[in-house]
Design an enzyme around this catalytic site. Sequence first.
Site, PDB file in Angstrom:
ATOM      1  N   ASP A  32      -7.948   6.118   4.475  1.00  0.00           N
ATOM      2  CA  ASP A  32      -8.005   4.967   5.385  1.00  0.00           C
ATOM      3  C   ASP A  32      -9.259   4.886   6.249  1.00  0.00           C
ATOM      4  OD1 ASP A  32      -5.561   4.254   4.435  1.00  0.00           O
ATOM      5  OD2 ASP A  32      -4.431   4.911   6.193  1.00  0.00           O
TER       6      ASP A  32
ATOM      7  N   HIS B 205       1.176   4.384   6.778  1.00  0.00           N
ATOM      8  CA  HIS B 205       0.577   5.217   5.731  1.00  0.00           C
ATOM      9  C   HIS B 205       0.968   6.673   5.907  1.00  0.00           C
ATOM     10  CE1 HIS B 205      -2.861   2.304   4.386  1.00  0.00           C
ATOM     11  NE2 HIS B 205      -1.668   1.941   3.948  1.00  0.00           N
TER      12      HIS B 205
ATOM     13  N   SER C  97       0.803  -1.229   0.000  1.00  0.00           N
ATOM     14  CA  SER C  97       0.000   0.000   0.000  1.00  0.00           C
ATOM     15  C   SER C  97       0.835   1.278   0.000  1.00  0.00           C
ATOM     16  CB  SER C  97      -0.945   0.013   1.199  1.00  0.00           C
ATOM     17  OG  SER C  97      -0.219   0.114   2.404  1.00  0.00           O
TER      18      SER C  97
END
Length: 172
Positions: free
Chosen positions: A115, A90, A49
């Site tokens: 998210d 992230h 990701s």
Amino acid sequence: MLSALQNPRQAAAQLLNFGLILSTAFMMWKGLSVIADSPSPIVVVLSGSMEPAFQRGDLLFLWNRNFFEETKVGEIVVYNVKGKDIPIVHRLVRKFGVGDDAKLLTKGDNNVADDTELYAKGQDYIERKDIIGSVVAYIPFVGYVTILLSEHPWLKTVMLGIMGLVVVLQRE
């Protein structure tokens, strides 16, 4: 070959050496945790990701001491979601407010959406207290061993068996 088993003093010395290695590794981990102010100062990227910034298997070093400045938009953070025990790596894409009460929104570089679906039920944002640390350095692909061991549990048994044999059969 079996002389270590016949000499109890040598067997005890090998067992103590093995214990010393384990306790040294534990102390280094705890020392790093205190210095970085993070319960997990080193994490492994488990998914794609965050590509191209980080690849699966990259080892990340975290820092959680923001004395002089707050977490900024664009910073890559590692955070925990309530009810889940796997940390997520992230990028911080939006920030609403300042200080510890700020609402933070994250997104993986390789993901289409933010998210919000990863957060706990009823949670629209994360807070500063959810962040384990910010990424300050990384080593590419070193953590891939961890991924292999978690995806193939039989490898753990093989590695522990080999380590045990080495300890028992080692000669000094």
